[in-house]
Design a protein around this motif. Structure first.
Motif, PDB file in Angstrom:
ATOM      1  N   GLN A   1     -13.044 -10.073 -10.997  1.00 28.68           N
ATOM      2  CA  GLN A   1     -12.023 -10.887 -10.336  1.00 28.68           C
ATOM      3  C   GLN A   1     -10.686 -10.164 -10.347  1.00 28.68           C
ATOM      4  N   HIS A   2      -9.950 -10.302  -9.244  1.00 29.32           N
ATOM      5  CA  HIS A   2      -8.615  -9.709  -9.174  1.00 29.32           C
ATOM      6  C   HIS A   2      -7.680 -10.524 -10.065  1.00 29.32           C
ATOM      7  N   GLN A   3      -6.859  -9.841 -10.845  1.00 34.63           N
ATOM      8  CA  GLN A   3      -5.955 -10.534 -11.759  1.00 34.63           C
ATOM      9  C   GLN A   3      -4.498 -10.434 -11.324  1.00 34.63           C
ATOM     10  N   PHE A   4      -4.010  -9.220 -11.083  1.00 36.38           N
ATOM     11  CA  PHE A   4      -2.610  -9.048 -10.709  1.00 36.38           C
ATOM     12  C   PHE A   4      -2.388  -7.621 -10.214  1.00 36.38           C
ATOM     13  N   SER A   5      -1.184  -7.387  -9.691  1.00 38.09           N
ATOM     14  CA  SER A   5      -0.757  -6.052  -9.277  1.00 38.09           C
ATOM     15  C   SER A   5       0.306  -5.586 -10.259  1.00 38.09           C
ATOM     16  N   LEU A   6       0.444  -4.268 -10.395  1.00 37.53           N
ATOM     17  CA  LEU A   6       1.492  -3.735 -11.257  1.00 37.53           C
ATOM     18  C   LEU A   6       1.994  -2.407 -10.703  1.00 37.53           C
ATOM     19  N   LEU A   7       3.208  -2.026 -11.119  1.00 40.74           N
ATOM     20  CA  LEU A   7       3.798  -0.745 -10.755  1.00 40.74           C
ATOM     21  C   LEU A   7       3.718   0.184 -11.955  1.00 40.74           C
ATOM     22  N   ALA A   8       3.239   1.408 -11.730  1.00 41.59           N
ATOM     23  CA  ALA A   8       3.138   2.395 -12.805  1.00 41.59           C
ATOM     24  C   ALA A   8       3.260   3.793 -12.195  1.00 41.59           C
ATOM     25  N   PRO A   9       3.657   4.781 -13.016  1.00 34.77           N
ATOM     26  CA  PRO A   9       3.804   6.142 -12.487  1.00 34.77           C
ATOM     27  C   PRO A   9       2.471   6.847 -12.245  1.00 34.77           C
TER      28      PRO A   9
ATOM     29  N   GLY B   1       0.786  -1.220   0.000  1.00 36.72           N
ATOM     30  CA  GLY B   1       0.000   0.000   0.000  1.00 36.72           C
ATOM     31  C   GLY B   1       0.820   1.271   0.000  1.00 36.72           C
ATOM     32  N   LYS B   2       2.150   1.187  -0.085  1.00 38.57           N
ATOM     33  CA  LYS B   2       2.980   2.390  -0.058  1.00 38.57           C
ATOM     34  C   LYS B   2       3.552   2.646  -1.446  1.00 38.57           C
ATOM     35  N   GLU B   3       3.800   3.914  -1.727  1.00 43.06           N
ATOM     36  CA  GLU B   3       4.396   4.272  -3.013  1.00 43.06           C
ATOM     37  C   GLU B   3       5.870   3.908  -3.000  1.00 43.06           C
ATOM     38  N   GLN B   4       6.380   3.457  -4.111  1.00 42.18           N
ATOM     39  CA  GLN B   4       7.782   3.095  -4.260  1.00 42.18           C
ATOM     40  C   GLN B   4       8.470   4.172  -5.090  1.00 42.18           C
ATOM     41  N   GLY B   5       8.677   5.357  -4.512  1.00 38.52           N
ATOM     42  CA  GLY B   5       9.316   6.449  -5.241  1.00 38.52           C
ATOM     43  C   GLY B   5       8.416   6.950  -6.350  1.00 38.52           C
ATOM     44  N   PHE B   6       8.894   6.853  -7.575  1.00 39.16           N
ATOM     45  CA  PHE B   6       8.173   7.344  -8.748  1.00 39.16           C
ATOM     46  C   PHE B   6       6.962   6.467  -9.077  1.00 39.16           C
ATOM     47  N   TYR B   7       7.051   5.192  -8.747  1.00 39.54           N
ATOM     48  CA  TYR B   7       5.998   4.245  -9.106  1.00 39.54           C
ATOM     49  C   TYR B   7       4.994   4.044  -7.975  1.00 39.54           C
ATOM     50  N   GLN B   8       3.774   3.701  -8.373  1.00 43.10           N
ATOM     51  CA  GLN B   8       2.705   3.399  -7.428  1.00 43.10           C
ATOM     52  C   GLN B   8       2.201   1.986  -7.732  1.00 43.10           C
ATOM     53  N   VAL B   9       1.630   1.351  -6.727  1.00 45.22           N
ATOM     54  CA  VAL B   9       1.101   0.001  -6.909  1.00 45.22           C
ATOM     55  C   VAL B   9      -0.378   0.099  -7.283  1.00 45.22           C
ATOM     56  N   PHE B  10      -0.745  -0.602  -8.350  1.00 47.39           N
ATOM     57  CA  PHE B  10      -2.135  -0.656  -8.818  1.00 47.39           C
ATOM     58  C   PHE B  10      -2.592  -2.113  -8.829  1.00 47.39           C
ATOM     59  N   GLU B  11      -3.862  -2.310  -8.530  1.00 47.71           N
ATOM     60  CA  GLU B  11      -4.472  -3.636  -8.588  1.00 47.71           C
ATOM     61  C   GLU B  11      -5.367  -3.680  -9.824  1.00 47.71           C
TER      62      GLU B  11
END
Length: 117
Positions: free
Chosen positions: A25-33, A3-13
């Motif tokens: 249905q939940h498929q995966f998580s990804l990192l994006a700006p 649930g925390k931001e990783q610098g420039f990237y954010q976690v999306f579900e």
């Protein structure tokens, strides 16, 4: 990343449904700006594999989890097992046993002579 931001990237579900009446249905998580890039990444990574009727991309920080106290409130306070359907799994077997023990018409009519004595 929980649930925390990783610098420039954010976690999306990423959530999807295969048909308009199917459940999400939940498929995966990804990192994006940002949200727009996250949606494009989800489409590129997921939609080329199988058909999709709807696709949701949600920033993980926007998803609220239950606290431990809230989870504890979900436990049953009383015994309501009779509401659960698992007790009916052997109903067909029990009914068959009951039918085998039930008296048939011929047997009942055969008592006619014995009752009059």
């Amino acid at each position: 990343m929980a649930g925390k931001e990783q610098g420039f990237y954010q976690v999306f579900e990423v959530f999807s449904r295969k048909a308009p009446d199917a459940p999400m249905q939940h498929q995966f998580s990804l990192l994006a700006p940002n949200e727009e890039i996250a949606l494009v990444m989800a489409q590129e990574n997921f939609m080329r594999r199988e058909p999709v009727a709807d696709l949701w991309v949600v920033k993980r920080d926007y998803i609220r989890r239950m606290s431990e106290d809230e989870k504890a409130a979900l436990k049953r306070l009383d015994n309501k097992d009779y509401r659960l359907t698992r007790g009916y799994g052997d109903l067909k077997k029990r009914w068959r046993k009951y039918e085998q023990q039930a008296l048939d018409e011929k047997e009942i009519l055969s008592w006619k002579g014995e009752i009059q004595r």
